[in-house]
Every structure is written in C-alpha cells, then in structure tokens.
Design an enzyme around this catalytic site. Structure first.
Site, mmCIF file in Angstrom:
data_model
loop_
_atom_site.group_PDB
_atom_site.id
_atom_site.type_symbol
_atom_site.label_atom_id
_atom_site.label_comp_id
_atom_site.label_asym_id
_atom_site.label_seq_id
_atom_site.Cartn_x
_atom_site.Cartn_y
_atom_site.Cartn_z
ATOM 1 N N ASP A 44 9.364 -3.461 -49.774
ATOM 2 C CA ASP A 44 10.590 -4.246 -49.603
ATOM 3 C C ASP A 44 11.646 -3.437 -48.833
ATOM 4 O O ASP A 44 11.592 -2.204 -48.810
ATOM 5 C CB ASP A 44 11.178 -4.633 -50.968
ATOM 6 C CG ASP A 44 10.250 -5.538 -51.749
ATOM 7 O OD1 ASP A 44 9.391 -6.199 -51.135
ATOM 8 O OD2 ASP A 44 10.389 -5.571 -52.987
HETATM 9 N N1 URA Z 1 6.679 -4.147 -55.701
HETATM 10 C C1 URA Z 1 7.890 -4.575 -55.381
HETATM 11 O O1 URA Z 1 8.510 -5.334 -56.115
HETATM 12 N N2 URA Z 1 8.413 -4.174 -54.208
HETATM 13 C C2 URA Z 1 7.782 -3.327 -53.365
HETATM 14 O O2 URA Z 1 8.318 -2.985 -52.319
HETATM 15 C C3 URA Z 1 6.514 -2.877 -53.727
HETATM 16 C C4 URA Z 1 5.964 -3.291 -54.910
#
Ligand code: URA
Length: 242
Positions: A105
C-alpha cells in the site's frame, strides 16, 4: 543458448545508452571473441561469447533482481500521475523491463522485490503457492491471544473464504501494540482488513520477509541493492517447492 543483439547486450551490461553503444560499435571499440564487430544488430551468444568494450570484458545476465526498502508515500506501480513510484528508487540500465513483484500500500514500507524475471514473479505470487509474507505492525489497541487464535483459524474479511491460517506474534501489548504477522496470501489490504475484523487498526505496517527473502537491515527507507546469488537461488528453490 541465448542469442541477443550486440547493442542490447552492451546497453544491458551498463556500457551506455542504446545510441551510445551503437556509436562505440561503429567506431570499432567492440570485439566479439577477439574480433572487431561493427554490426550493432548482429546476434551474439550471451553465455559463451566474450564481448569487450575497449578491451574490457562485459558480462550480461538475463535477469536483474533488486531489493527495495520501499518508503511510505510511493505507489507500487510503474507510473502514477500523483505520487512517486517504487521505480523512482531503482537505478538500472534496464529499468524499462523491471516491475515490482506484488504490491504494498501507499503507506506501507518495507521489502519489495523488483525484477524482470516474470517466471519467478509468477511463482512467488500464484495464489496456490502460499508464499509466506511477514510484516511488522503497530496496532491501535491491545492485541490478545484471542486475536492470535482468530488469525490462526482464519478470519472473515469479506471474501468468499476465510483467510488462510496466519501467525500473529505479539511483541508488546498495550494501548498501542507491536506485532509480527505472517500471512500466506496477498489479498488487497489483507493485514489491515484482518485487524479491522478483530476490532483494531493498523497504525504502521512494514514488510520484513517474502518467502526466503529478508529485508536487509543495512538498507534505509528508499534504499535498494541487487540480490546476492544465494538470495536468488534460495528464492528460486523456495518458489519451486512452496
Ligand atoms: N497488507 C496490507 O494491508 N497492506 C499491505 O501493503 C500489505 C499487506
């Protein structure tokens, strides 16, 4: 035996841009097995031919593997109109061929593999392979052993099925808890959604490991390095068997 164009091999080997290496070839600065070669689009055997520029041998490997410590605030994509991308942190003569393996993310930090090895990427990401991914997280709220049991048993995050068994290790528990989480899948926002499902919120998330590949403790956020041969071999072995 892999045969590729001489100018492509030179550019990929870091000798210069495509137009620079074409000019080196034209000027007779390049030899193939000891003989000057002025044919830029002639094919050479990347494994066995000895290619030299100004007498210096060049090596060519088909694949590149970069470990990036992704900082927060950049997107895991090749291009974006609003944010910097993970590719902005990579230096390579073959940048156009490279892509990130999986996604983190915008606000997630940590380990990201960037490569042009589509086969390995596919094997690391295929849902049926269950390659472990380990994250460090800071959580709003007190994480409990009941949460760990729920993570182990699988959680309803609104998908067709419960999540696969995940390991929740509680490092510190309090109003803000610190945990390590290992998941076997890579669903969109998976770790955040798993904590939301047990009534908690992820404040900070950092990926530490993917399969056998561990984030190098010597890297700073935004830093990257090439994988060692041992790391590449271990990833390949693991991706074959997982
Ligand atoms: N899980 C999440 O919520 N975000 C990420 O970036 C990776 C795994």
């Amino acid at each position: 035996m892999e045969r590729i164009r001489l100018d492509k091999l030179l550019a990929a080997g870091g000798a210069g841009t495509r137009s620079e290496v074409k000019s080196f070839i034209r000027k007779g600065q390049v030899t193939v097995n000891g003989a000057v070669c002025k044919n830029a689009d002639g094919k050479v055997d990347a494994q066995n031919d000895v290619i030299c520029l100004d007498g210096q041998p060049l090596t060519y490997t088909e694949f590149e593997y970069h470990m990036l410590y992704k900082p927060a605030g950049c997107v895991t994509a090749a291009r974006d109109s609003r944010y910097p991308t993970v590719m902005d942190y990579i230096t390579s003569a073959r940048k156009k061929e490279l892509f990130p393996v999986g996604r983190l993310d915008l606000d997630t930090e940590g380990l990201l593999l960037i490569t042009n090895d589509g086969n390995l990427a596919h094997r690391l990401l295929a849902p049926g392979r269950h390659v472990d991914k380990t994250y460090y997280a800071r959580i709003q709220g007190e994480t409990t052993q009941e949460d760990a049991v729920r993570f182990r048993e699988g959680i309803d995050i609104g998908e067709d099925r419960l999540t696969m068994p995940a390991l929740l290790e509680i490092l510190t528990a309090g109003p803000v808890s610190e945990v390590r989480v290992t998941i076997q899948e890579g669903k969109f926002h998976q770790v955040k959604r798993m904590f939301t499902a047990v009534g908690k919120q992820v404040l900070y998330l950092k990926r530490l490991r993917m399969g056998s590949l561990v984030l190098d403790g010597g890297l700073q956020a935004g830093g990257s390095r090439l994988l060692t041969q041992e790391e590449i071999d271990d990833l390949r072995k693991g991706a074959l068997h997982e």
